[in-house]
Motif scaffolding. Structure first.
Motif, short mmCIF file in Angstrom:
data_model
loop_
_atom_site.label_atom_id
_atom_site.label_comp_id
_atom_site.label_asym_id
_atom_site.label_seq_id
_atom_site.Cartn_x
_atom_site.Cartn_y
_atom_site.Cartn_z
N GLU A 1 6.30 -0.74 12.40
CA GLU A 1 4.96 -0.55 12.97
C GLU A 1 4.15 -1.85 12.98
N HIS A 2 4.57 -2.85 12.21
CA HIS A 2 3.84 -4.12 12.13
C HIS A 2 4.80 -5.29 12.35
N PRO A 3 5.32 -5.39 13.55
CA PRO A 3 6.28 -6.47 13.82
C PRO A 3 5.60 -7.84 13.82
N VAL A 4 6.34 -8.85 13.40
CA VAL A 4 5.85 -10.22 13.46
C VAL A 4 6.43 -10.82 14.74
N GLU A 5 5.53 -11.20 15.66
CA GLU A 5 5.97 -11.68 16.96
C GLU A 5 6.86 -12.92 16.83
N ALA B 1 0.81 -1.22 0.00
CA ALA B 1 0.00 0.00 0.00
C ALA B 1 0.85 1.27 0.00
N VAL B 2 2.15 1.13 0.16
CA VAL B 2 3.05 2.30 0.19
C VAL B 2 3.18 2.87 -1.22
N ASP B 3 3.07 4.19 -1.34
CA ASP B 3 3.23 4.85 -2.64
C ASP B 3 4.62 4.58 -3.20
N GLY B 4 4.66 4.29 -4.50
CA GLY B 4 5.95 4.02 -5.14
C GLY B 4 6.25 2.55 -5.28
N VAL B 5 5.40 1.69 -4.70
CA VAL B 5 5.56 0.24 -4.83
C VAL B 5 4.69 -0.28 -5.95
N ASN B 6 5.27 -1.10 -6.82
CA ASN B 6 4.49 -1.73 -7.90
C ASN B 6 3.87 -3.01 -7.34
N ALA B 7 2.64 -2.89 -6.84
CA ALA B 7 1.98 -4.02 -6.19
C ALA B 7 1.73 -5.18 -7.15
N ASP B 8 1.47 -4.84 -8.43
CA ASP B 8 1.17 -5.91 -9.39
C ASP B 8 2.40 -6.78 -9.67
N GLY B 9 3.58 -6.22 -9.55
CA GLY B 9 4.79 -6.98 -9.84
C GLY B 9 5.39 -7.66 -8.64
N ALA B 10 4.78 -7.50 -7.45
CA ALA B 10 5.34 -8.09 -6.24
C ALA B 10 5.13 -9.59 -6.21
N GLU C 1 11.74 9.29 -12.47
CA GLU C 1 12.50 10.54 -12.47
C GLU C 1 11.61 11.68 -12.00
N GLY C 2 12.13 12.43 -11.02
CA GLY C 2 11.37 13.55 -10.48
C GLY C 2 10.48 13.18 -9.32
N GLY C 3 10.28 11.86 -9.08
CA GLY C 3 9.46 11.42 -7.96
C GLY C 3 10.31 11.05 -6.77
N GLU C 4 9.69 10.34 -5.82
CA GLU C 4 10.44 9.89 -4.66
C GLU C 4 11.53 8.91 -5.10
N THR C 5 12.68 9.00 -4.48
CA THR C 5 13.77 8.09 -4.82
C THR C 5 13.51 6.73 -4.20
N PRO C 6 14.11 5.66 -4.75
CA PRO C 6 13.97 4.35 -4.12
C PRO C 6 14.40 4.35 -2.65
N ALA C 7 15.42 5.15 -2.32
CA ALA C 7 15.87 5.21 -0.92
C ALA C 7 14.77 5.77 -0.02
N ASP C 8 14.04 6.78 -0.51
CA ASP C 8 12.94 7.35 0.28
C ASP C 8 11.82 6.33 0.48
N ILE C 9 11.53 5.58 -0.57
CA ILE C 9 10.45 4.59 -0.48
C ILE C 9 10.84 3.46 0.46
N VAL C 10 12.11 3.03 0.39
CA VAL C 10 12.59 1.99 1.32
C VAL C 10 12.47 2.48 2.76
N ALA C 11 12.77 3.74 3.00
CA ALA C 11 12.63 4.29 4.35
C ALA C 11 11.19 4.18 4.84
N GLU C 12 10.22 4.43 3.94
CA GLU C 12 8.81 4.28 4.31
C GLU C 12 8.47 2.81 4.56
N LEU C 13 9.00 1.92 3.73
CA LEU C 13 8.75 0.49 3.92
C LEU C 13 9.31 0.02 5.26
N ARG C 14 10.47 0.52 5.64
CA ARG C 14 11.05 0.12 6.92
C ARG C 14 10.25 0.66 8.09
#
Length: 742
Positions: free
Chosen positions: A154-158, A105-114, A136-149
């Protein structure tokens, strides 16, 4: 002197003496402001994508271009790995499925290709591949990875540990490591320089003037580099950016120190600041321009490099040196003209018309040309002692110096500069590196970042069989839009079908008669073992035909190392030859430049030898990039020759008045303080690179800082003057000075 001052005063009207420095200061202030604003744009025009720095002829580059036909957009894979202490139960697997939904659900992720959640064979872990859009011109992959992390936190697996790795994860860690390049690096470098200047000059105003000059040169450089990067003329990376900062601050400060030493001398000879400024410029411009020109030529030779990262560093750093030279010869003189003798407060500088103690006059460099001996120089102090040592035992001094440098060079036998895994680029904490270790414990370590093979459709099966038969390969799949997963496994029996028995095998995607295979490696894709596997794979696939190409992340690293080694072999001799020619033209001699070049090369070998031992036994680094010795050589040789230029231009000047051997001793005494200060400043600025947790920069930092200190305190102080003294006037051969007084 008074007459010359009066002539100068008559020739230059007062309004010009006010207008010229004021105009220079205003121009530089404008560049300072524009460059300051451009600092914020550096991250927008910088890239740390290794693939972009490869030459277009590299096989990995060709594969990257061909891959565009097999995909809709430009994506970077992030691999999410979740590992438990025990076998994952239903609750944990359910939590991982929910985590996947949140990540997609994070912006910048290609859900269909996951990919779906893929459990490991041992049941202890699960992974998923999440494609991140690189727009190009959008969020960098590094920024998106930061959001994914953040979602991961926020959703740890016990009862399980989760991490994001893969190319996107390593890119994010590298970007985070470079995050302090604008603030922390500059702050540390400027603070180190300021402290050294305070200690050297014991003046509150002079260090401020020098640092403002250096910082203004840097701002002008940044403004120019950003403009050229926006116009796609230059490609800027984080490491190039860091080197630019340090090089400009260090070089501009060095040139400033040389000018200040001359200005301090001329203030004791001339009453008027204007006359002292022109006299200082007359004495300082040639060594400053020659020193800067030497560095610029050495840097521009990097343009012949195959590797774009090496090629781009040349003009970027050369631009910085150009502004460092210009600032030292325009802005600094204008500021010091404004400040005058007050710049040196609380030290008092009296001009020739006042009562001046003889010792003070000698220390300031005021000489009686009618006394062709050393009687008018002070006989106390460190540099007087060095001069006496050189004049009494020159041969012993240079032989011992050469032996010491030779002993240090023995450490070269332990130099490991054939490349390191990209997971080792970041020093300290790295989630991507930790995730890669988890991945390797439960899956083929190359999962998610396969080697890419592109070849003719008719040879698909033969290519697959050769790949499967290659040591280090775990599995092979072919890209297929008919397959639910986007790829279909290929075995020795052909393409496998998904679904119940009887389900037809998916057809491979064919683009211009070629197919794309994904070869999963057993070893981590960034490891040297994986590179060896790709190298063997290429050799074996050449039997099929030269049209079969192997690329991917591992191949990019392999081709990068090969290009860096080729650059090292080509650039080093060219730099030596160019600097030798410059020195011959500057010193009007053949012998002296050969001595200087030889001493700097020996100094570099010693610095690299000691660095190899320190890297191996003190810091325990995993190795070094092939570009490390090349960059170390370019900086040390070009900058090391700087100090020899400072010394030998003054020695030549003194030799024309007092004879060669007396001129050597006088040159050492007169330049000892300023060159030592300059060496300390440059060493401190390069040492500041060590604050960034980047392996490459940490190694360059140590090599150059140690090498500069070695050159400052041993080569320039003892080896070069002692050897020159031992040779005598023959060092100036074949110029007329070589036939003069010894």
């Amino acid at each position: 002197m008074d007459n010359s001052a009066n002539i100068s005063k008559r020739r230059v009207p007062t309004w010009l003496r006010v207008t010229i420095p004021a105009a220079l200061i205003l121009v530089w202030l404008a560049l300072f402001g524009a460059g300051g604003a451009a600092f914020g744009s550096l991250s927008d025009v910088s890239t740390n994508d290794q693939a972009q720095f490869l030459p277009s002829s590299a096989e990995a580059t060709e594969v990257t271009e061909l891959q565009d036909g097999f995909r809709d957009g430009d994506e970077v894979p992030a691999i999410v790995v979740v590992a438990g202490d025990t076998e994952l139960d239903e609750a944990q697997l359910s939590a991982i499925d929910e985590l996947r939904d949140e990540l997609l659900a994070v912006d910048g992720v290609n859900a269909d290709g996951a990919s779906p959640v893929l459990p490991s064979d041992d049941g202890l872990a699960a992974q998923m591949v999440i494609p991140i859009e690189n727009v190009e011109g959008g969020e960098t992959p590094a920024d998106i990875v930061a959001e994914l992390r953040t979602v991961l936190d926020e959703h740890p697996v016990e009862g399980a540990t989760a991490a994001i790795t893969g190319p996107a994860g390593f890119t994010a860690d590298l970007a985070a490591a470079f995050a302090g390049i604008d603030g922390l690096l500059l702050a540390v470098a400027l603070a180190a320089v300021f402290i050294i200047l305070i200690v050297v000059y014991r003046s509150p105003l002079l260090p401020v003037i020098v640092l403002f000059t250096s910082l203004t040169a840097l701002c002008a450089s940044v403004f120019t580099v950003v403009a050229l990067a926006r116009a796609d003329i230059l490609l800027l990376s984080g490491q190039t950016q860091g080197i630019l900062f340090i090089l400009v601050i260090g070089a501009a400060t060095d040139y400033a120190l040389l000018y200040i030493s001359r200005y301090r001398e001329t203030l004791t000879r001339y009453e008027r600041k204007w006359d002292a400024t022109w006299a200082a410029l007359k004495g300082a411009w040639e060594p400053i321009v020659a020193s800067g020109g030497t560095v610029i030529v050495g840097l521009l030779i990097l343009l012949v490099s195959e590797l774009t990262s090496n090629k781009v560093l040349g003009p970027v750093a050369a631009i910085g040196i150009v502004f460092a030279v210009l600032a030292a010869l325009t802005l600094l003189p204008a500021l010091l003209l404004w400040a005058g003798r007050a710049a040196f407060w609380p030290r008092k500088l009296a001009h020739a018309g006042d009562e001046v103690e003889p010792h003070a006059r000698h220390a300031a460099g005021v000489h009686d040309a009618s006394a062709p001996d050393e009687a008018d120089l002070p006989d106390r102090g460190v540099w007087a002692g060095v001069g006496r040592l050189i004049s009494k035992r020159p041969r012993t001094v240079w032989i011992v110096s050469v032996l010491a440098l030779g002993a240090m060079s023995l450490g070269l036998a332990q130099l490991d500069a054939d490349g390191v895994a990209s997971s080792e680029f970041v020093l300290g904490e790295s989630q991507a590196r930790d995730g890669q270790e988890l991945l390797g414990e439960h899956f083929p370590a190359g999962s998610g970042t396969p080697a890419i093979v592109i070849g003719p459709e008719d040879e698909l099966q033969q290519i697959a069989e050769i790949a499967l038969d290659t040591d280090g390969v775990d599995s092979v799949a072919v890209v297929s839009t008919d397959s639910p997963a986007g790829t279909a496994p290929v075995t020795s029996d052909g393409i496998e079908a998904f679904g119940p028995p009887g389900t037809p095998a998916p057809e491979p995607t064919v683009v211009d008669g070629e197919v794309q295979l994904q070869v999963t490696l057993i070893d981590p894709s960034d490891s040297l073992e994986a590179e060896a596997t790709v190298e063997e794979l290429r050799e074996r696939l050449d039997e099929v035909g030269t049209e079969v190409l192997v690329g991917g992340q591992t191949a990019v690293a392999l081709d990068t190392n090969a290009a860096a080694i080729a650059d090292r072999t080509l650039v080093i001799p060219l730099v030596l030859a160019a600097i030798l020619v410059i020195l011959m033209l500057l010193l009007r001699s053949i012998v002296a430049p050969l001595i200087l070049i030889g001493s700097v090369v020996l100094s570099f070998a010693a610095a690299l030898g000691v660095s190899a031992l320190v890297f191996e036994h003190v810091f325990h680094f995993p190795g070094a990039d092939p570009s490390v010795p090349l960059f170390g050589f370019v900086f040390l040789v070009a900058l090391g020759v700087d100090y020899n230029i400072f010394l030998m231009t003054r020695v030549r000047e003194e030799s024309m008045r007092f004879g060669t051997r007396a001129g050597i001793v006088r040159g050492v005494r007169l330049t000892g303080g300023v060159i030592t200060s300059a060496g300390l400043v440059l060493a401190a600025t390069f040492a500041a690179l060590g604050v960034l947790p980047i392996l490459f920069l940490a190694q360059i930092s140590f090599i150059v800082a140690f090498g500069v200190l070695l050159d400052t305190f041993l080569v320039r102080t003892l080896l070069v003057p002692a050897m020159a003294y031992d040779i005598g006037r023959a060092i100036w051969w074949p110029s007329r000075l070589g036939r003069g007084k010894a």
